[in-house]
Structures are given as C-alpha cells and as structure tokens.
Scaffold this active site. Structure first.
Site, mmCIF file in Angstrom:
data_model
loop_
_atom_site.group_PDB
_atom_site.id
_atom_site.type_symbol
_atom_site.label_atom_id
_atom_site.label_comp_id
_atom_site.label_asym_id
_atom_site.label_seq_id
_atom_site.Cartn_x
_atom_site.Cartn_y
_atom_site.Cartn_z
ATOM 1 N N CYS A 80 0.879 -1.163 0.000
ATOM 2 C CA CYS A 80 0.000 0.000 0.000
ATOM 3 C C CYS A 80 0.913 1.209 0.000
ATOM 4 O O CYS A 80 1.445 1.605 1.052
ATOM 5 C CB CYS A 80 -0.951 0.025 1.191
ATOM 6 S SG CYS A 80 -2.129 1.416 1.058
ATOM 7 N N CYS A 198 -0.276 3.798 -7.226
ATOM 8 C CA CYS A 198 -1.162 3.119 -6.269
ATOM 9 C C CYS A 198 -1.304 1.667 -6.717
ATOM 10 O O CYS A 198 -1.632 1.423 -7.881
ATOM 11 C CB CYS A 198 -2.529 3.792 -6.253
ATOM 12 S SG CYS A 198 -3.778 2.933 -5.269
#
Length: 248
Positions: A80, A198
């Site tokens: 993440c 991302c």
C-alpha cells in the site's frame, strides 16, 4: 525448475495487487517456464483511504508479517504505497525494517519489499530523475506522495489526482481510462510517467499502449513492485508487455 513463494501484505479491500502481480508473473512463466510463482497473502484492515485508516493499517504490519512467516515465503511485499508515504519521507525504510524484524523473530529470512520503496527503485532503474504521476487519491494525499518522491530526489513535474476515496471504488476504475487521463498531464522534461502511483488502481493493460504513445518509459506501483520482487529473488526482471522497466 524453481518455485518461488511470494508473501504479500495487502489492505483488506485491495483487489488489484492479487490480480496484477500474478498476471505479470504468469506471463513471465510463459516466456521463462523454468521459474514458477505462488502467492500467499495476509490482510490488514483498511476500507477508506484516509490518514486515520492508513495509520491503523500500518499498525497491523507486524501481525501480518508474523502470519506470513509460517508459510516460509521467499520474499515478502507490503503493498500500500500511500499508507507508507503518508507517514513522512523515508518511512518505507522504517516499514521494511519493522516487517523484517517480525519475520526474523519467526525464523524467516525472506527479504522485504515495499511498494513505496519499489517505486523509488524502479524510477532509479530507469535512470529517471523527473516524473509525472497519476493517483486515485484526494489531492492532499497526492501532495504527500509528491513530497515523498521529491524528498528522495525525484522531481515531480506534474500530478493528476482522480480523487476516489473509497478503496473498493479505486479497484473498479477502468484501466483503459488511463489512456486518456495521462494526456491531461504536462510531460515537459519528464523522464518517466507513473501511470498508477497506487497498487489498487488497475493500470497493467494500459502500460504498454501509453508507453508507446507517450514516448517515455511508463511504470506503475505494481510493475515497480514486480521488478523489485524479481530482483530480490535473483531473477531476471523481465515480464512481457509490462513496460520498459520489465523489458530487461
């Protein structure tokens, strides 16, 4: 023939990391069948991309790493990017050290990769010093990503925020839309384009087409993480149709 076990720490709402990484490495297997890859995931709770939930998710890393250690992975990736970058410059080193210590305490000697650190090393592998980026985040979080990259010596010439706060909604974004989104960026002076900063925003299907059209290397948090995983395993970082970073 070798079988390589890849451990992944993923947000509980992440759908893309466990899609794009296996897809890339399956494509590699078709070209280089002597290496096979299997995946083992541990999840850390996170539903919305807010500073509070990102901090709470980071606090679960040791527990997730301890669980993965039981599977004796050959490498562990924590996936993440913004959860790490939102904690301030250089935090990927702290996160990687914390996970490494948890693994070692359980007898695992697996190297640790973070998507945040992998993006930096991927940019470096391309010998890029100036990038443009696309994120799904709200603008304040994108600003933290920009600050993180620039603290590490990477100039961000332009950034586009898609402003999607719900993490499941990010996973449902159509990667084909990125073939138009990137045209909103100014690439003047950019050495590379980060099509998805991302690991939750799907982009793999658009990496090669955008790279061909933009005329500069195109990477994503996912392709950079794959590059770093293969490098840590001592394997040639090569995946077909995944951009110049993985064209070695």
């Amino acid at each position: 023939m070798g079988t390589h076990h890849i451990g992944m720490i993923v947000p509980s709402s992440n759908l893309t990391m466990e899609t794009e990484l296996p897809r890339m490495l399956a494509a590699r297997e078709r070209e280089l069948p002597e290496d096979r890859f299997v995946f083992h995931s541990a999840r850390a709770r996170m539903q919305h991309v807010t500073p509070e939930q990102l901090r709470a998710m980071n606090a679960q890393a040791e527990r997730a790493a301890t669980e993965l250690a039981d599977a004796r992975p050959d490498v562990v990736a924590t996936a993440c990017l913004v959860a790490i970058m939102a904690q301030g410059p250089g935090y990927h080193c702290t996160a990687e050290d914390t996970i490494t210590a948890a693994l070692r305490a359980e007898g695992s000697d697996a190297p640790v990769v973070s998507s945040a650190g992998a993006l930096l090393s991927g940019i470096a592998a391309l010998r890029a010093s100036k990038v443009a980026i696309i994120t799904p985040y709200l603008k304040p979080l994108t600003e933290l990503v920009v600050a993180y990259l620039e603290d590490a010596g990477v100039e961000v010439v332009d950034a586009l925020s898609l402003e999607v706060p719900d993490n499941l909604a990010v996973a449902r974004l159509d990667p084909a839309d990125l073939r138009e989104h990137w045209k909103k960026l100014s690439l003047a002076g950019a050495d590379a384009l980060v099509l998805s900063a991302c690991v939750q925003m799907p982009s793999l299907a658009s990496i090669a087409p955008v790279e061909n059209e933009a005329g500069i290397p195109v990477l994503s948090a996912a392709t950079a993480t794959t590059h770093r995983i293969l490098t840590e395993l001592g394997l040639e970082p090569r995946v077909p149709d995944a951009g110049r970073l993985l064209a070695a």
